[in-house]
Design an enzyme around this catalytic site. Structure first.
Site, PDB file in Angstrom:
ATOM      1  N   LEU A 101       0.867  -1.177   0.000  1.00 57.01           N
ATOM      2  CA  LEU A 101       0.000   0.000   0.000  1.00 57.01           C
ATOM      3  C   LEU A 101       0.902   1.224   0.000  1.00 57.01           C
ATOM      4  CD1 LEU A 101      -2.808  -0.896   2.607  1.00 57.01           C
ATOM      5  CD2 LEU A 101      -2.997  -0.864   0.112  1.00 57.01           C
ATOM      6  N   ASP A 102       0.529   2.251  -0.764  1.00 55.94           N
ATOM      7  CA  ASP A 102       1.319   3.473  -0.793  1.00 55.94           C
ATOM      8  C   ASP A 102       1.421   4.080   0.597  1.00 55.94           C
ATOM      9  OD1 ASP A 102       1.543   3.174  -3.520  1.00 55.94           O
ATOM     10  OD2 ASP A 102      -0.054   4.610  -3.988  1.00 55.94           O
ATOM     11  N   LYS A 103       2.403   4.940   0.776  1.00 58.94           N
ATOM     12  CA  LYS A 103       2.627   5.573   2.077  1.00 58.94           C
ATOM     13  C   LYS A 103       1.386   6.296   2.581  1.00 58.94           C
ATOM     14  CE  LYS A 103       5.619   8.947   4.407  1.00 58.94           C
ATOM     15  NZ  LYS A 103       6.751   9.897   4.248  1.00 58.94           N
ATOM     16  N   THR A 105      -1.727   5.698   1.727  1.00 63.12           N
ATOM     17  CA  THR A 105      -2.923   4.865   1.642  1.00 63.12           C
ATOM     18  C   THR A 105      -3.120   4.071   2.933  1.00 63.12           C
ATOM     19  OG1 THR A 105      -2.698   4.648  -0.755  1.00 63.12           O
ATOM     20  CG2 THR A 105      -4.083   3.025   0.347  1.00 63.12           C
ATOM     21  N   HIS A 211       0.355   2.482  -8.136  1.00 64.17           N
ATOM     22  CA  HIS A 211      -0.575   3.612  -7.974  1.00 64.17           C
ATOM     23  C   HIS A 211      -1.817   3.456  -8.852  1.00 64.17           C
ATOM     24  CE1 HIS A 211       2.840   5.276  -5.937  1.00 64.17           C
ATOM     25  NE2 HIS A 211       3.483   5.594  -7.033  1.00 64.17           N
TER      26      HIS A 211
END
Length: 262
Positions: A101-103, A105, A211
């Site tokens: 998961l993105d930072k 998110t 993303h």
């Protein structure tokens, strides 16, 4: 059992990693160096060693983790705190995150030491659905939603995304929904009149490009300002799990996921 499967289901890491270890001659079976990942072993009687240390089967673990924003999905980072900083009271040796998961998110992140499980769950051909809740600046009309559902180009040289599912929850002006949005201090908002359109909803995808959710919504004119993964397959993020909290998956949840992988 195959040697690479045994190691992947122990505490040495992902299946692709243990195959490399084997091919590089780091693994011994009954004191003999083995370089073939597909070699069949008897896990109950054969002695397996990695770098001359006996590999002991400690049991598989599966954790549901509610990732907060601001943390890197990695074991270590020289600048940022990571998701592993929350696991203080359990042994995380050999445990890794399933996907990323993105930072910025939030939401559902699975952790395990079962390399075979991780490989199967992330295998594109399995078409495991992942659902995300979002708030975005912009709006979605019927044509936008149709494009997202049928497939859309999100980058130069990339193929169409796989068909997705989109469900709009709320749509209107920022001033109507600013108190409902999780991150209220947003940039790019008209501070005088709050005339920025916003939209919230759920987007379900079957692949995991970098993303991807943000890029899909950007392709139809929406800028994501909040993103949270709420489910993987039939597994929902449990409502009682606060940000930064985790728990072991139940036997029913584990079997349900394995059922989807077949």
């Amino acid at each position: 059992m195959r040697l690479d499967k045994f190691l992947a289901q122990s505490s040495l890491g992902r299946r692709k990693n243990v195959r490399t270890y084997i091919k590089e001659g780091r693994v011994k079976v009954n004191k003999e160096v083995i370089t073939k990942p597909a070699m069949e072993i008897k896990e109950s009687s054969d002695v397996i060693e990695y770098l001359d240390k006996v590999v002991r089967y400690t049991g598989k673990v599966y954790y549901m983790f509610n990732k907060p924003a601001g943390y890197i999905t990695a074991r270590k980072d020289t600048v940022n705190k990571t998701v592993f900083d929350f696991f203080h009271d359990v042994n995380m040796e050999g445990v890794f995150h399933v996907g990323r998961l993105d930072k910025d998110t939030e939401g559902l992140l699975l952790m395990t030491n079962d390399g075979e499980f991780e490989h199967q769950l992330m295998y594109p051909e399995k078409h495991i659905e992942k659902t995300y809740f979002f708030w975005a600046l912009g709006f979605l009309d019927e044509e936008d939603m149709k494009q997202l559902e049928q497939g859309i180009y999100i980058g130069k040289g990339e193929i169409l995304t796989k068909p997705a599912k989109i469900e709009v929850q709320k749509s209107g002006m920022y001033k109507e929904f600013k108190h409902e949005m999780p991150n209220k201090d947003l940039q790019n908002i008209d501070s005088d009149h709050y005339n920025q359109p916003v939209v919230s909803g759920y987007l379900t995808i079957k692949e995991g490009r970098k993303h991807q959710v943000k890029r899909m919504l950007k392709s139809v004119g929406c800028y994501v300002v909040y993103l949270k993964r709420v489910s993987i397959g039939g597994l929902m993020l449990h409502e009682s799990l606060g940000k930064g909290q985790y728990r072991s998956l139940t036997d029913v949840e584990i079997q349900s996921l394995f059922g989807e992988l077949r």
